[in-house]
Enzyme design. Structure first.
Site, short mmCIF file in Angstrom:
data_model
loop_
_atom_site.label_atom_id
_atom_site.label_comp_id
_atom_site.label_asym_id
_atom_site.label_seq_id
_atom_site.Cartn_x
_atom_site.Cartn_y
_atom_site.Cartn_z
N TYR A 197 2.98 9.65 -11.44
CA TYR A 197 2.17 8.86 -10.50
C TYR A 197 1.33 7.85 -11.29
CZ TYR A 197 -1.30 7.83 -6.85
OH TYR A 197 -2.13 7.20 -5.96
N SER A 222 -4.26 2.72 -8.40
CA SER A 222 -5.10 3.92 -8.37
C SER A 222 -5.88 3.95 -9.68
CB SER A 222 -4.22 5.16 -8.30
OG SER A 222 -4.96 6.31 -8.66
N ASN A 230 0.80 -1.22 0.00
CA ASN A 230 0.00 0.00 0.00
C ASN A 230 0.84 1.28 0.00
OD1 ASN A 230 -2.49 1.73 0.86
ND2 ASN A 230 -1.01 2.03 2.51
P1 NAP Z 1 -1.24 8.79 2.77
O1 NAP Z 1 -2.31 9.13 3.74
O2 NAP Z 1 -0.37 9.85 2.24
O3 NAP Z 1 -0.37 7.62 3.41
C1 NAP Z 1 0.76 7.14 2.72
C2 NAP Z 1 1.38 6.03 3.53
O4 NAP Z 1 2.48 5.51 2.79
C3 NAP Z 1 1.89 6.49 4.88
O5 NAP Z 1 1.58 5.53 5.85
C4 NAP Z 1 3.40 6.57 4.65
O6 NAP Z 1 4.14 6.23 5.83
C5 NAP Z 1 3.59 5.46 3.64
N1 NAP Z 1 4.84 5.61 2.91
C6 NAP Z 1 5.21 6.61 2.07
N2 NAP Z 1 6.46 6.39 1.62
C7 NAP Z 1 6.89 5.24 2.20
C8 NAP Z 1 8.08 4.49 2.14
N3 NAP Z 1 9.10 4.89 1.37
N4 NAP Z 1 8.17 3.35 2.85
C9 NAP Z 1 7.15 2.93 3.64
N5 NAP Z 1 5.99 3.60 3.74
C10 NAP Z 1 5.87 4.75 3.03
O7 NAP Z 1 -1.86 8.12 1.46
P2 NAP Z 1 -3.13 7.18 1.22
O8 NAP Z 1 -4.14 7.99 0.52
O9 NAP Z 1 -3.49 6.41 2.41
O10 NAP Z 1 -2.50 6.21 0.11
C11 NAP Z 1 -2.20 4.85 0.32
C12 NAP Z 1 -2.04 4.18 -1.04
O11 NAP Z 1 -3.25 4.32 -1.77
C13 NAP Z 1 -0.95 4.81 -1.90
O12 NAP Z 1 -0.28 3.79 -2.61
C14 NAP Z 1 -1.73 5.69 -2.85
O13 NAP Z 1 -1.03 5.91 -4.05
C15 NAP Z 1 -2.98 4.86 -3.04
N6 NAP Z 1 -4.15 5.62 -3.51
C16 NAP Z 1 -4.62 6.69 -2.78
C17 NAP Z 1 -5.74 7.37 -3.27
C18 NAP Z 1 -6.32 8.55 -2.57
O14 NAP Z 1 -7.18 9.23 -3.17
N7 NAP Z 1 -5.97 8.84 -1.34
C19 NAP Z 1 -6.34 6.97 -4.46
C20 NAP Z 1 -5.82 5.90 -5.16
C21 NAP Z 1 -4.73 5.23 -4.67
P3 NAP Z 1 5.05 7.26 6.67
O15 NAP Z 1 4.23 8.49 6.90
O16 NAP Z 1 5.35 6.47 7.91
O17 NAP Z 1 6.27 7.53 5.84
#
Ligand code: NAP
Length: 245
Positions: free
Chosen positions: A153, A140, A88
């Site tokens: 992205y 995504s 994730n």
């Molecule tokens: P978020 O709130 O920004 O959380 C991102 C998470 O990824 C955090 O827990 C962060 O951990 C972790 N992370 C980032 N870089 C990392 C690394 N190098 N190693 C380990 N952990 C890392 O984002 P989210 O919306 O929950 O997104 C989660 C996933 O869903 C992502 O892959 C994103 O692309 C995907 N997604 C999100 C959306 C959306 O609309 N939000 C839509 C489609 C897909 P730390 O803070 O501990 O670094």
């Protein structure tokens, strides 16, 4: 019955944290990976333990294969087995592709795509040995249709879908499923750059007339992790409220 275990990368907040909570509530022992947000990961683990669940926090930057190896070794030491891997962890980069430097591109790919490769490669020997396991990647909808000002992205997330489909073919004979969840717009910190007007416009464009919640995505992951999904592999499930169909 033996307790199933799950490692969720990027579980300190957002979709990863909601997934850890949902899987824990469903009875899985969960390993909460974080990179920078140690306080939040530890608070989540405390919360889950206080509710009677089994949870551990494991630090690793998924872009670093050595850290990923140590994280997986650590989880296997603690849980003895790993049934579910949820890839994730992810970052976004918003801007014109022309303004992106090669270093920006590399950093984004290192987390969003290389990180998925490292995590899959590292858990595969264990899952292959046991002839069971479920890998769930988080892509995504922008990996499906492409987003303006998010070309890198979108490319990284399209790569995740390609990797998922190919790996499903490779690992099916070993009893391992590999599926992808491709969320739409979800209310997390990743979208904090969007204005209230942007969000309202997206809400109106969405047939289900709301922005997604991290819990919506967690439900899709839970399903793919369940026995009910044993015959599903190489597929992309889209909790997006119908925003792209
Ligand atoms: P978020 O709130 O920004 O959380 C991102 C998470 O990824 C955090 O827990 C962060 O951990 C972790 N992370 C980032 N870089 C990392 C690394 N190098 N190693 C380990 N952990 C890392 O984002 P989210 O919306 O929950 O997104 C989660 C996933 O869903 C992502 O892959 C994103 O692309 C995907 N997604 C999100 C959306 C959306 O609309 N939000 C839509 C489609 C897909 P730390 O803070 O501990 O670094």
């Amino acid at each position: 019955m033996e307790q199933k275990t799950a490692l969720i990368t990027g579980a300190s907040r957002g979709i990863g944290a909601a997934t850890a909570r949902r899987l824990a509530r469903a009875g899985y022992a969960v390993a909460v990976n974080y990179c920078r947000s140690g306080d939040r990961a530890l608070a989540l683990v405390e919360e889950l333990r206080a509710a009677g669940h089994t949870a551990v926090a494991v630090r690793a930057d998924v872009a670093d294969p050595e850290q990923v190896q140590k994280m997986v070794d650590n989880v296997l030491d603690k849980f003895c087995q790993l049934d579910i891997l949820v890839c994730n962890a992810g970052r976004s980069w918003v801007g014109l592709l022309g303004d992106m430097t090669p270093a920006d591109w590399r950093q984004l790919m290192a987390v969003n795509l290389d990180g998925v490769f490292y995590c899959c490669k590292t858990v595969m020997p264990h899952m292959i040995h046991r002839k069971t396991g479920k890998i769930i990647t988080i892509s995504s909808m922008w990996g499906q249709v492409g987003a303006s000002c998010e070309a890198a992205y979108s490319a990284s997330k399209a790569g995740v879908i390609g990797l998922t489909k190919a790996l499903a073919k490779e690992l099916g004979p070993s009893g391992i499923t590999v599926n992808c969840v491709a969320p739409g717009v979800i209310d997390t910190e990743m979208n904090q750059n969007l204005t209230a007007e942007d969000l309202e416009a997206l809400r109106q464009e969405t047939p289900m007339e709301r922005i997604g919640r991290a819990e919506d995505v967690a439900e899709s992951v839970l399903f793919l992790a369940s026995e009910g999904a044993d015959f599903i592999t190489g597929q992309v499930i889209c909790p997006n409220g119908g925003l792209i169909i």
